[in-house]
Write a protein that holds these residues in place. Structure first.
Motif, PDB file in Angstrom:
ATOM      1  N   ASP A 147      54.683  78.926  64.644  1.00  0.00           N
ATOM      2  CA  ASP A 147      53.587  79.586  63.927  1.00  0.00           C
ATOM      3  C   ASP A 147      52.831  80.596  64.793  1.00  0.00           C
ATOM      4  O   ASP A 147      51.603  80.626  64.798  1.00  0.00           O
ATOM      5  CB  ASP A 147      52.606  78.547  63.363  1.00  0.00           C
ATOM      6  CG  ASP A 147      53.265  77.626  62.360  1.00  0.00           C
ATOM      7  OD1 ASP A 147      54.059  78.116  61.545  1.00  0.00           O
ATOM      8  OD2 ASP A 147      52.979  76.416  62.407  1.00  0.00           O
ATOM      9  N   SER A 148      53.559  81.429  65.519  1.00  0.00           N
ATOM     10  CA  SER A 148      52.939  82.401  66.419  1.00  0.00           C
ATOM     11  C   SER A 148      53.687  83.723  66.377  1.00  0.00           C
ATOM     12  O   SER A 148      54.839  83.787  65.960  1.00  0.00           O
ATOM     13  CB  SER A 148      52.941  81.872  67.864  1.00  0.00           C
ATOM     14  OG  SER A 148      52.197  80.684  67.959  1.00  0.00           O
ATOM     15  N   ASP A 149      53.014  84.776  66.826  1.00  0.00           N
ATOM     16  CA  ASP A 149      53.635  86.088  67.006  1.00  0.00           C
ATOM     17  C   ASP A 149      53.658  86.387  68.496  1.00  0.00           C
ATOM     18  O   ASP A 149      52.676  86.124  69.200  1.00  0.00           O
ATOM     19  CB  ASP A 149      52.833  87.187  66.305  1.00  0.00           C
ATOM     20  CG  ASP A 149      52.852  87.057  64.801  1.00  0.00           C
ATOM     21  OD1 ASP A 149      53.857  86.546  64.265  1.00  0.00           O
ATOM     22  OD2 ASP A 149      51.871  87.477  64.162  1.00  0.00           O
ATOM     23  N   ASN A 172      58.220  86.616  65.363  1.00  0.00           N
ATOM     24  CA  ASN A 172      57.333  85.720  64.633  1.00  0.00           C
ATOM     25  C   ASN A 172      58.053  84.395  64.463  1.00  0.00           C
ATOM     26  O   ASN A 172      59.141  84.355  63.892  1.00  0.00           O
ATOM     27  CB  ASN A 172      56.972  86.302  63.263  1.00  0.00           C
ATOM     28  CG  ASN A 172      56.270  85.287  62.392  1.00  0.00           C
ATOM     29  OD1 ASN A 172      56.903  84.590  61.620  1.00  0.00           O
ATOM     30  ND2 ASN A 172      54.969  85.202  62.540  1.00  0.00           N
ATOM     31  N   THR A 173      57.457  83.332  64.971  1.00  0.00           N
ATOM     32  CA  THR A 173      58.033  81.999  64.774  1.00  0.00           C
ATOM     33  C   THR A 173      57.390  81.398  63.543  1.00  0.00           C
ATOM     34  O   THR A 173      56.209  81.593  63.287  1.00  0.00           O
ATOM     35  CB  THR A 173      57.786  81.093  65.995  1.00  0.00           C
ATOM     36  OG1 THR A 173      56.385  80.976  66.209  1.00  0.00           O
ATOM     37  CG2 THR A 173      58.439  81.672  67.241  1.00  0.00           C
ATOM     38  N   SER A 174      58.151  80.689  62.755  1.00  0.00           N
ATOM     39  CA  SER A 174      57.584  80.101  61.535  1.00  0.00           C
ATOM     40  C   SER A 174      57.222  78.644  61.806  1.00  0.00           C
ATOM     41  O   SER A 174      56.366  78.371  62.632  1.00  0.00           O
ATOM     42  CB  SER A 174      58.550  80.257  60.368  1.00  0.00           C
ATOM     43  OG  SER A 174      59.800  79.676  60.692  1.00  0.00           O
ATOM     44  N   LYS A 218      51.794  86.073  73.858  1.00  0.00           N
ATOM     45  CA  LYS A 218      51.369  85.540  72.560  1.00  0.00           C
ATOM     46  C   LYS A 218      50.316  86.463  71.961  1.00  0.00           C
ATOM     47  O   LYS A 218      49.275  86.713  72.563  1.00  0.00           O
ATOM     48  CB  LYS A 218      50.824  84.131  72.723  1.00  0.00           C
ATOM     49  CG  LYS A 218      50.553  83.435  71.409  1.00  0.00           C
ATOM     50  CD  LYS A 218      50.184  81.992  71.629  1.00  0.00           C
ATOM     51  CE  LYS A 218      50.031  81.240  70.314  1.00  0.00           C
ATOM     52  NZ  LYS A 218      49.664  79.846  70.535  1.00  0.00           N
ATOM     53  N   LYS A 243      49.391  86.041  68.436  1.00  0.00           N
ATOM     54  CA  LYS A 243      48.669  85.238  67.431  1.00  0.00           C
ATOM     55  C   LYS A 243      49.190  83.819  67.476  1.00  0.00           C
ATOM     56  O   LYS A 243      50.316  83.543  67.664  1.00  0.00           O
ATOM     57  CB  LYS A 243      48.868  85.825  66.045  1.00  0.00           C
ATOM     58  CG  LYS A 243      48.467  84.906  64.897  1.00  0.00           C
ATOM     59  CD  LYS A 243      48.866  85.469  63.558  1.00  0.00           C
ATOM     60  CE  LYS A 243      50.141  84.939  63.039  1.00  0.00           C
ATOM     61  NZ  LYS A 243      50.324  83.666  62.534  1.00  0.00           N
TER      62      LYS A 243
END
Length: 168
Positions: free
Chosen positions: A80-82, A136-138, A166, A168
């Protein structure tokens, strides 16, 4: 996060404006309380920015494998990060042939990749090449690999550096 920054700035301004008066009349206990409040505000701000700006890095030197793609190093990204991912490879010697820098995601992982998968240049005088991507990780962690390709049949090493910043 902006509200927390504004709150912290207000607390700092308040402390600065009242410092001269406080220095004459404040007790050690009051100073400790003010310091604890300031530390609390900083901790709250840090928790709200959620690790933004953290850098994950890896580096390695490997022997080039002629005619094959070979891994140099990798980093694991949180879910959950960019991330802004920057990789570079360079040869240890003047190979006077192409050298590549490949960024890829391990297969089957839920992440999106925006960028060049492969960059190339001529490896003269040690030469090197850079590549970058936004990832982008989901809902799960993702592993980003840095690799190169053995264009030359000479014996040489490839050094790689991989940074994931990182966002976000």
């Amino acid at each position: 996060a902006n509200a927390a920054i504004e709150d912290l700035n207000e607390q700092i301004a308040s402390l600065n404006n009242n410092f001269a008066t406080l220095a004459q009349t404040v007790s050690i206990s009051q100073l400790r309380t003010a310091a604890k409040n300031l530390v609390g505000a900083v901790n709250e701000l840090n928790s709200k920015i959620n690790g933004r700006g953290n850098i994950i890095k890896a580096s390695n030197t490997v022997s080039a494998v002629y005619g094959e793609v070979f891994d140099v190093c990798s980093v694991e990204l949180t879910q959950d990060s960019d991330y802004l991912v920057i990789g570079s490879t360079q040869s240890s010697t003047n190979i006077n042939e192409q050298i590549s820098c490949t960024l890829s995601l391990a297969s089957g992982q839920g992440a999106s990749f925006f960028g060049l998968t492969d960059s190339r240049t001529i490896g003269q005088n040690g030469g090197g090449v850079v590549n970058a991507a936004i990832i982008n990780t989901s809902n799960q962690k993702a592993t980003v690999k840095l690799a190169s390709y053995g264009y030359s049949n000479q014996t040489y090493n490839v050094s790689g550096y991989l940074f994931a910043i990182k966002l976000k």
